[in-house]
Each structure stands twice: as structure tokens, then as C-alpha cells.
Design a protein around this motif. Structure first.
Motif, PDB file in Angstrom:
ATOM      1  N   ALA A 228      37.226  75.389 -16.477  1.00 26.05           N
ATOM      2  CA  ALA A 228      37.659  75.927 -17.772  1.00 26.05           C
ATOM      3  C   ALA A 228      36.794  77.118 -18.181  1.00 26.05           C
ATOM      4  O   ALA A 228      37.300  78.123 -18.688  1.00 26.05           O
ATOM      5  CB  ALA A 228      37.606  74.831 -18.835  1.00 26.05           C
ATOM      6  N   ALA A 229      35.486  77.026 -17.934  1.00 28.70           N
ATOM      7  CA  ALA A 229      34.598  78.135 -18.273  1.00 28.70           C
ATOM      8  C   ALA A 229      34.861  79.350 -17.387  1.00 28.70           C
ATOM      9  O   ALA A 229      34.847  80.497 -17.853  1.00 28.70           O
ATOM     10  CB  ALA A 229      33.140  77.688 -18.130  1.00 28.70           C
ATOM     11  N   LEU A 230      35.120  79.112 -16.104  1.00 29.45           N
ATOM     12  CA  LEU A 230      35.388  80.200 -15.173  1.00 29.45           C
ATOM     13  C   LEU A 230      36.739  80.869 -15.440  1.00 29.45           C
ATOM     14  O   LEU A 230      36.975  82.003 -15.003  1.00 29.45           O
ATOM     15  CB  LEU A 230      35.350  79.685 -13.731  1.00 29.45           C
ATOM     16  N   HIS A 233      37.208  84.533 -16.626  1.00 34.15           N
ATOM     17  CA  HIS A 233      37.222  85.682 -15.719  1.00 34.15           C
ATOM     18  C   HIS A 233      38.623  85.978 -15.176  1.00 34.15           C
ATOM     19  O   HIS A 233      38.849  87.032 -14.596  1.00 34.15           O
ATOM     20  CB  HIS A 233      36.277  85.434 -14.536  1.00 34.15           C
ATOM     21  N   VAL A 234      39.557  85.004 -15.358  1.00 34.97           N
ATOM     22  CA  VAL A 234      40.920  85.178 -14.827  1.00 34.97           C
ATOM     23  C   VAL A 234      41.910  84.890 -15.951  1.00 34.97           C
ATOM     24  O   VAL A 234      42.545  83.826 -15.990  1.00 34.97           O
ATOM     25  CB  VAL A 234      41.186  84.240 -13.625  1.00 34.97           C
ATOM     26  N   SER A 246      43.481  79.450 -17.739  1.00 32.85           N
ATOM     27  CA  SER A 246      44.466  79.739 -16.695  1.00 32.85           C
ATOM     28  C   SER A 246      44.212  78.965 -15.408  1.00 32.85           C
ATOM     29  O   SER A 246      45.155  78.431 -14.788  1.00 32.85           O
ATOM     30  CB  SER A 246      44.464  81.240 -16.386  1.00 32.85           C
ATOM     31  N   LEU A 247      42.967  78.874 -14.979  1.00 29.83           N
ATOM     32  CA  LEU A 247      42.668  78.207 -13.713  1.00 29.83           C
ATOM     33  C   LEU A 247      42.915  76.703 -13.802  1.00 29.83           C
ATOM     34  O   LEU A 247      43.378  76.080 -12.841  1.00 29.83           O
ATOM     35  CB  LEU A 247      41.222  78.488 -13.299  1.00 29.83           C
ATOM     36  N   VAL A 252      46.111  72.098 -12.145  1.00 26.62           N
ATOM     37  CA  VAL A 252      46.819  70.873 -12.525  1.00 26.62           C
ATOM     38  C   VAL A 252      48.302  70.976 -12.171  1.00 26.62           C
ATOM     39  O   VAL A 252      48.891  70.051 -11.601  1.00 26.62           O
ATOM     40  CB  VAL A 252      46.633  70.594 -14.033  1.00 26.62           C
ATOM     41  N   GLY A 253      48.918  72.108 -12.500  1.00 24.38           N
ATOM     42  CA  GLY A 253      50.345  72.282 -12.206  1.00 24.38           C
ATOM     43  C   GLY A 253      50.647  72.218 -10.717  1.00 24.38           C
ATOM     44  O   GLY A 253      51.599  71.553 -10.285  1.00 24.38           O
TER      45      GLY A 253
END
Length: 421
Positions: A228-230, A233-234, A246-247, A252-253
Motif C-alpha cells: 500500500a505504501a509503495l 509510486h504507481v 493501485s498495487l 488482489v484482483g
């Protein structure tokens, strides 16, 4: 299978799940900060993490050890007084030790991920600007990785040793429980095999599946906040656009998609695996009778029983063929999925090599944890077939009707028919 080793299994597992959920939520919503009252506050936000094995001796980790021991102790004392059980030291304290060891193992992977950032940033600097980084700087970071790896190896060996003993105690508990009720169980088809072989296979299968499941759960707890923290950057995903976290959303999806896909593809396999155990048992039993009785195991009978074995195996091979095609195809797609969604960010030059390595590792850990059913599905199928065979024992002891296939076998046996349709 469970009442022999755990006190009041249904209530026990419900209470264990509820207590664990409460402990995890309380940790994230106040319990971690509670350590500050005892001089063990969380690591300051924005401060670079402690690299390597020394992180496990820092104040936040020491507070976690105390926190974990308190919740385990409270749970153990409750069950010790509420429903004493001869195997509760192994089933409660042993399970807690496995959980703790697995969590530390996952934290070692987090430590490696924290190491990747500075190392690969230094690596990028070295290959971008000649002479800007000394060999000693790179070697010093390599030694940190070596110590993490050695610690992980030692922990893995100790954990597997303990888990093997834990699982054999579970098998012992099942064996003792079934033998105590042997006179009620001996009439069930293949009773001796079910006590000896199926309990052994159940224990061995639970060893692999149980450890893998715990590892997946602990990995999610450790890596989801990191992913979640990373995600900062995306901010943009291909085809979807800008989305918060987003990550996490992508991992999960993608994992849910893979799990549903594999479950649908392998929906017929548990029943076929169970039937495979039945036809093999019928064939083996007739051969055993033939060792002492010349009128048994005649060629026509044996030929017909083996034909059932052959038919079931060939059906199983067919269904495994398309299952493996789908499973292998998803595995190949999974290997490149995280890199695929990062291409726009990489092309825009918004992340460094160190951050890219951290994202790839964290994404892979979270994705593989959510895909537990995908990777473990063949083993789960085997466990379900074993469960169905031992379920006849449970039904007999609980005074319930036998499962359909066991009832069908007894009806045919009472008519003098040895074959298994």
C-alpha cells in the motif's frame, strides 16, 4: 480427525479465528503504539528501516514478542480451564509456536525487501556514474543479505523439525481415538487402511497445506501495508487509470481471478480422486483375500476390478490435462503481470531501480499469498479425498448415516458383490 487433537473443534476454531482477528486489528489500531508506554515505541515514520538481522532486537519487535505472548497465554488459559484436553499443549501452544515462527520467517523476507531498496539504488548509481561507488560499499550490503539468509535457513530447519513432530502428534491422537472405537469402526470398508494409511496421509498433507496457509496469511499481514505504501509510486494502472492503492488493487484482483479460474477448472477432481481411492481399495482387498482363500481373486473378478481402476485413472488423466493447461498458462501470465502493469511508470522514469525491486518483490509476495488456492489446489484435492474416506468414521461415531459411496459399498457387499461400480 479434529476432536482427537483439539478441544471442542468447532468452537475452538471459531474462537481462535475471532481472537486472532481481534489481536491483529487491535495491533494495527492501537496495540502497536501501546508499546510506547513501556519504552518500546514503533519505528518513527519516514526513518530508514534498520537493515538486516539487528532489526529483530529493536524495541518495536520486542514489544511485538510481549504482545504475542500475552494473547497466546490468555487463549491457552481459557481453554485449559474451559475444556481440558490431553493434547492441548501441542494443539494450542504448538500451533502458536508455528504461527510465531512463520511470522518471523515472513519478516525476514520483509528485511530482504528493505535491503533491496538501498542496494539496488547503490547498484544503479555504480553503473550510471563510474567510480561513484566503492566495492567495499557493495560488499558491506552483501554481508547484510548473507546474515539474513543464514538466519532464514536456521529458522526454516528448526521450524520444519518442530512441525514434523507436531503433525506426528496429531496422527498419534487420531490413531488412539479411532482404535479406542475400533469395534464400532471395523465393519467399514478398508477400516484398517483408513486408520493406518489415511491418517498418515492426512497428517502429511496437513503439514504441507497448513504451513503454506499460515505462511500466506502472515505474508499478507506483513506485505499488504508495504505494498500500500509503495502504491504511491504507481498512481496509474494500464487500462484502468488513476486509482488509490493501485498495487494492492491489482494484486488482489489478479489473484481472485486466478483462484476462481483454477477452482472452476478443477471442480471435478476431488470426486475423482476420492473414487480412485475406492477402486484401488476394492482391488487391493480382493487380492488380500486371495492370499488366503483360493476361491477369491479369480481372474474374471480381478480383471473386472482392475478395469474399474483403469477407467477411473484414464478419466482422471483427462481432467488433469485441461486443468494443467489452464494452471500452467496462468502461471506464465502471473510471472510477467507485475512487470506489465509497471511499464508506463518505468517508461516515465518515476521510480528508481531499488523501488522497482521492492515493488516487484512485495507484489509477488501478496499475489502469491492470495493465490494460495491456485498453488495448493492439487494438494487440497488429495486432502478432500482423504477427508471423505475418514468421514465414514466420523459419521459412525456420531450416529449419522454413512456417506453415499460407503453405504453403496455395504449394500453391494451384503448381496455378495465384491466389485465396485
Amino acid at each position: 480427525m479434529f476432536v482427537s487433537f483439539f478441544p471442542k473443534p468447532k468452537l475452538f476454531f471459531i474462537s481462535a479465528a475471532a481472537w486472532s482477528l481481534f489481536a491483529v486489528l487491535f495491533w494495527f489500531f492501537g496495540g502497536e503504539q501501546l508499546g510506547a508506554m513501556f519504552g518500546m515505541p514503533p519505528a518513527p515514520a519516514g526513518q530508514p528501516p534498520v537493515l538486516g538481522v539487528p532489526v529483530f532486537a529493536t524495541a518495536p519487535f520486542i514489544w511485538f514478542y510481549i504482545y504475542y505472548a500475552f494473547f497466546v497465554g490468555a487463549f491457552y488459559l481459557f481453554w485449559r480451564f474451559y475444556a481440558p484436553h490431553p493434547w492441548q499443549d501441542w494443539s494450542i501452544l504448538g500451533s502458536s509456536l508455528i504461527l510465531f515462527s512463520t511470522y518471523i520467517s515472513v519478516q525476514l523476507y520483509v528485511a530482504i525487501n528493505n535491503w533491496r531498496g538501498p542496494f539496488f539504488d547503490l547498484f544503479q548509481k555504480a553503473i550510471t556514474t563510474a567510480g561513484s561507488v566503492s566495492a567495499g560499499e557493495l560488499y558491506s550490503l552483501f554481508w547484510i543479505y548473507v546474515w539474513i539468509g543464514m538466519t532464514n535457513i536456521m529458522l526454516f530447519v528448526i521450524t520444519r523439525f518442530f512441525v514434523s513432530h507436531y503433525i506426528f502428534r496429531w496422527r498419534t491422537a487420531m490413531n488412539d481415538y479411532y482404535m479406542a472405537h475400533w469395534q464400532r469402526l471395523r465393519h467399514i470398508e478398508g477400516a484398517s487402511q483408513r486408520v493406518q494409511e489415511d491418517t498418515m496421509r492426512f497428517a502429511a498433507t496437513m503439514e504441507g497445506l497448513g504451513v503454506a496457509f499460515i505462511d500466506s496469511a502472515m505474508t499478507l499481514i506483513a506485505f499488504l501495508p508495504l505494498l500500500a505504501a509503495l502504491s504511491a509510486h504507481v498512481p496509474v494502472l494500464p487500462l484502468i487509470g488513476e486509482i488509490p492503492y493501485s498495487l494492492v488493487f491489482a494484486a488482489v484482483g489478479w489473484s481472485i481471478f486466478g483462484t476462481i479460474l483454477l477452482m472452476v477448472a478443477g471442480i471435478k477432481l476431488p470426486g475423482l480422486e476420492f473414487k480412485n481411492q475406492r477402486v484401488e481399495a476394492a482391488y487391493r482387498k480382493e487380492l488380500v483375500y486371495g492370499e488366503d482363500d483360493p476361491d477369491r481373486a479369480r481372474p474374471p473378478t480381478v480383471k473386472e476390478l482392475f478395469a474399474h481402476v483403469r477407467k477411473n485413472y484414464f478419466t482422471l488423466y483427462f481432467h488433469y490435462a485441461y486443468f494443467n493447461i489452464i494452471r500452467s498458462g496462468f502461471g506464465q501470465a502471473d510471472a510477467i503481470f507485475s512487470s506489465l502493469i509497471l511499464i508506463p511508470t518505468i517508461a516515465a522514469g518515476k521510480i528508481t531501480m531499488g523501488i522497482w525491486q521492492q515493488i516487484a518483490t512485495a507484489f509477488g509476495q501478496v499475489s502469491s499469498s492470495f493465490q494460495y488456492l491456485v498453488s495448493a489446489w492439487p494438494t487440497i484435492i488429495e486432502l478432500l479425498s482423504i477427508y471423505k474416506r475418514l468421514r465414514a468414521f466420523e459419521a459412525t461415531l456420531d450416529g449419522e448415516p454413512l456417506p453415499d459411496l460407503d453405504r453403496h459399498f455395504l449394500e453391494k457387499q451384503s448381496k455378495g458383490q465384491v466389485e465396485l461400480a
